[in-house]
Design an enzyme around this catalytic site. Structure first.
Site, PDB file in Angstrom:
ATOM      1  N   GLU A  72       4.301  -5.255   7.361  1.00 30.36           N
ATOM      2  CA  GLU A  72       3.780  -4.069   7.875  1.00 30.36           C
ATOM      3  C   GLU A  72       4.201  -3.649   9.501  1.00 30.36           C
ATOM      4  OE1 GLU A  72       2.191  -6.322   6.032  1.00 30.36           O
ATOM      5  OE2 GLU A  72       0.447  -5.607   4.684  1.00 30.36           O
ATOM      6  N   GLU A  83      -0.661  -9.239  -0.012  1.00 31.32           N
ATOM      7  CA  GLU A  83      -1.995  -9.807   0.110  1.00 31.32           C
ATOM      8  C   GLU A  83      -2.960  -9.793  -1.137  1.00 31.32           C
ATOM      9  OE1 GLU A  83      -2.227  -6.345   3.239  1.00 31.32           O
ATOM     10  OE2 GLU A  83      -3.068  -7.964   4.488  1.00 31.32           O
ATOM     11  N   ALA A 121       0.909  -1.071  -0.132  1.00 34.30           N
ATOM     12  CA  ALA A 121      -0.089  -0.087   0.123  1.00 34.30           C
ATOM     13  C   ALA A 121       0.975   1.310  -0.036  1.00 34.30           C
ATOM     14  CB  ALA A 121      -0.670   0.174   1.275  1.00 34.30           C
ATOM     15  N   GLY A 139       0.583  -4.983   1.276  1.00 26.95           N
ATOM     16  CA  GLY A 139      -0.620  -5.093   0.511  1.00 26.95           C
ATOM     17  C   GLY A 139      -0.376  -5.872  -0.834  1.00 26.95           C
TER      18      GLY A 139
HETATM   19  N1  CO8 Z   1       4.554   3.164  -0.815  1.00 29.26           N
HETATM   20  C1  CO8 Z   1       4.926   4.324  -1.360  1.00 29.26           C
HETATM   21  N2  CO8 Z   1       5.894   4.531  -2.206  1.00 29.26           N
HETATM   22  C2  CO8 Z   1       6.691   3.495  -2.495  1.00 29.26           C
HETATM   23  C3  CO8 Z   1       6.479   2.083  -1.620  1.00 29.26           C
HETATM   24  C4  CO8 Z   1       5.291   2.142  -0.970  1.00 29.26           C
HETATM   25  N3  CO8 Z   1       4.674   1.050  -0.356  1.00 29.26           N
HETATM   26  N4  CO8 Z   1       7.427   1.388  -1.968  1.00 29.26           N
HETATM   27  C5  CO8 Z   1       8.397   1.826  -2.584  1.00 29.26           C
HETATM   28  N5  CO8 Z   1       7.756   3.157  -2.733  1.00 29.26           N
HETATM   29  C6  CO8 Z   1       8.553   4.554  -3.667  1.00 29.26           C
HETATM   30  C7  CO8 Z   1       9.777   4.989  -2.867  1.00 29.26           C
HETATM   31  O1  CO8 Z   1       9.196   5.770  -2.059  1.00 29.26           O
HETATM   32  C8  CO8 Z   1      10.644   5.634  -4.201  1.00 29.26           C
HETATM   33  O2  CO8 Z   1       9.906   6.749  -4.495  1.00 29.26           O
HETATM   34  P1  CO8 Z   1      10.925   8.039  -4.752  1.00 29.26           P
HETATM   35  O3  CO8 Z   1      11.604   7.754  -5.818  1.00 29.26           O
HETATM   36  O4  CO8 Z   1       9.872   9.082  -5.141  1.00 29.26           O
HETATM   37  O5  CO8 Z   1      11.782   8.176  -3.443  1.00 29.26           O
HETATM   38  C9  CO8 Z   1      10.164   4.621  -5.344  1.00 29.26           C
HETATM   39  O6  CO8 Z   1       9.049   3.765  -4.895  1.00 29.26           O
HETATM   40  C10 CO8 Z   1      11.439   3.542  -5.452  1.00 29.26           C
HETATM   41  O7  CO8 Z   1      11.589   2.963  -4.019  1.00 29.26           O
HETATM   42  P2  CO8 Z   1      13.110   2.742  -3.540  1.00 29.26           P
HETATM   43  O8  CO8 Z   1      14.032   3.951  -3.755  1.00 29.26           O
HETATM   44  O9  CO8 Z   1      12.818   2.670  -2.163  1.00 29.26           O
HETATM   45  O10 CO8 Z   1      13.503   1.415  -4.381  1.00 29.26           O
HETATM   46  P3  CO8 Z   1      14.670   0.412  -3.507  1.00 29.26           P
HETATM   47  O11 CO8 Z   1      15.060  -0.440  -4.796  1.00 29.26           O
HETATM   48  O12 CO8 Z   1      15.579   1.021  -3.022  1.00 29.26           O
HETATM   49  O13 CO8 Z   1      13.778  -0.374  -2.447  1.00 29.26           O
HETATM   50  C11 CO8 Z   1      11.868  -1.596  -1.532  1.00 29.26           C
HETATM   51  C12 CO8 Z   1      12.618  -1.290  -2.784  1.00 29.26           C
HETATM   52  C13 CO8 Z   1      12.867  -2.699  -0.672  1.00 29.26           C
HETATM   53  C14 CO8 Z   1      10.600  -2.251  -2.220  1.00 29.26           C
HETATM   54  C15 CO8 Z   1      11.368  -0.318  -0.789  1.00 29.26           C
HETATM   55  O14 CO8 Z   1      11.031   0.589  -1.627  1.00 29.26           O
HETATM   56  C16 CO8 Z   1      10.639  -0.705   0.460  1.00 29.26           C
HETATM   57  O15 CO8 Z   1      10.938  -1.300   1.530  1.00 29.26           O
HETATM   58  N6  CO8 Z   1       9.237  -0.202   0.059  1.00 29.26           N
HETATM   59  C17 CO8 Z   1       8.333  -0.337   1.212  1.00 29.26           C
HETATM   60  C18 CO8 Z   1       7.709  -1.779   1.155  1.00 29.26           C
HETATM   61  C19 CO8 Z   1       6.597  -2.008   2.414  1.00 29.26           C
HETATM   62  O16 CO8 Z   1       7.084  -1.573   3.560  1.00 29.26           O
HETATM   63  N7  CO8 Z   1       5.381  -2.234   1.881  1.00 29.26           N
HETATM   64  C20 CO8 Z   1       4.305  -2.408   2.860  1.00 29.26           C
HETATM   65  C21 CO8 Z   1       3.545  -1.150   2.782  1.00 29.26           C
HETATM   66  S1  CO8 Z   1       2.181  -1.405   4.334  1.00 29.26           S
HETATM   67  C22 CO8 Z   1       1.223  -2.181   3.410  1.00 29.26           C
HETATM   68  O17 CO8 Z   1       1.062  -2.465   2.207  1.00 29.26           O
HETATM   69  C23 CO8 Z   1      -0.230  -2.381   4.295  1.00 29.26           C
HETATM   70  C24 CO8 Z   1      -1.352  -2.806   3.426  1.00 29.26           C
HETATM   71  C25 CO8 Z   1      -2.559  -2.914   4.299  1.00 29.26           C
HETATM   72  C26 CO8 Z   1      -3.177  -1.742   4.622  1.00 29.26           C
HETATM   73  C27 CO8 Z   1      -4.430  -1.648   5.420  1.00 29.26           C
HETATM   74  C28 CO8 Z   1      -4.629  -0.353   5.743  1.00 29.26           C
HETATM   75  C29 CO8 Z   1      -6.183  -0.384   6.889  1.00 29.26           C
END
Ligand code: CO8
Length: 256
Positions: A132, A112, A64, A109
């Site tokens: 998460e 999921e 998400a 997400g």
């Molecule tokens: N949300 C928003 N932006 C994201 C996300 C994300 N989940 N993941 C990556 N991005 C963006 C980064 O911010 C970045 O944007 P920008 O260039 O503008 O800075 C771009 O994508 C590229 O990402 P990275 O530079 O971080 O790329 P890397 O190759 O270095 O890393 C990773 C890739 C390992 C995937 C890293 O981006 C990461 O850890 N992302 C987050 C992963 C995560 O924690 N996902 C879980 C999110 S929580 C969730 O999904 C909850 C679901 C249920 C919600 C229910 C609510 C009630």
């Protein structure tokens, strides 16, 4: 219909739904979730016989959208949770088999959404997990229920409590994905699998899927009662007669 962050493409009866926000690693925001819901409706209405869910570029779905979520109030979080659940439920209830083609990161997400599909095939470089906990939240789109069913209670607890990011092989070992293939073979493997699924008798396929989905609801007893009714309802259909006659007569079936 067309959408900015989602693509729906067809190859015969096979529909492919691609989340297309590569700059954000296909993270799901409101617009994308709403588009996914609409695309799933369209694919069902147009009679897809199999549906593939995948991500554009190097990621499947990195979760998400954290940037959107960071300042949500409780009420907004609730609406946001419901929207994601609606999409996951639409995948689970989709009237034809669904395959998650996990081409890269499938976190939170994203994992999921993959779990709400019937089958999961991962590229060997993919990383998968419900991460998460490290954001101070819990999986909110079904993983607390779907993950234990797929991998067992103990493994699900480990994965969710530790926010583990599994590589594709480890995900296959615990039963989270069914198959791991070389990155450059993913597309071909998915095409072949989807085409095979789409060639099966549609009504029996949908009935099998609905019956299996019953295992998610209520007791085993009510699930078995459902299976009995669903099973019986297929007898006398053209495809049941044809499928069994073809086997007995040692020929290829000609399904409706
Ligand atoms: N949300 C928003 N932006 C994201 C996300 C994300 N989940 N993941 C990556 N991005 C963006 C980064 O911010 C970045 O944007 P920008 O260039 O503008 O800075 C771009 O994508 C590229 O990402 P990275 O530079 O971080 O790329 P890397 O190759 O270095 O890393 C990773 C890739 C390992 C995937 C890293 O981006 C990461 O850890 N992302 C987050 C992963 C995560 O924690 N996902 C879980 C999110 S929580 C969730 O999904 C909850 C679901 C249920 C919600 C229910 C609510 C009630």
């Amino acid at each position: 219909m067309s959408w900015d962050t989602v693509r729906l493409e067809w190859d015969g009866d096979v529909a492919t739904l691609t989340v297309d926000r590569p700059d954000a690693l296909n993270a799901l925001n409101i617009e994308t979730l709403e588009a996914m819901g609409e695309a799933l409706e369209e694919a069902a209405e147009e009679g897809a016989r199999a549906l593939v869910l995948t991500g554009a570029g190097d990621a499947f779905i990195a979760g998400a959208d954290i940037k959107y979520m960071q300042d949500l109030s409780t009420a907004e979080g609730e609406a946001w949770g419901a929207l994601g659940h609606d999409v996951a439920d639409a995948l689970e209830a989709f009237p034809a088999p669904t395959i998650a083609a996990i081409n890269g990161y499938a976190f939170g997400g994203g994992c999921e959404m993959a779990m709400a599909c019937d089958l999961r095939v991962a590229a060997e470089s993919a990383l998968i997990g419900n991460t998460e906990i490290d954001l101070g939240i819990i999986p909110g789109w079904g993983a607390t229920q779907r993950l234990p069913r797929l991998v067992g209670d103990e493994t699900a607890r480990r994965m969710i409590f530790l926010g583990e990011r599994l590589d594709a092989e480890s995900a296959a070992e615990v039963g989270l994905v069914g198959e791991v293939v070389a990155d450059d073979e993913l597309e071909d493997v998915i095409d072949e699998l989807a085409t095979r699924l789409a060639s099966k008798p549609a009504f029996a396929m949908q009935t099998a899927k609905q019956a299996i989905n019953q295992t998610h609801e209520g007791s085993q007893e009510s699930g078995i009662a459902y299976e009995k009714r669903a099973f019986a309802s297929l007898f006398g259909t053209h495809d049941q007669r044809e499928g069994m006659s073809a086997f007995v007569e040692d020929r290829e079936p000609d399904f409706e």
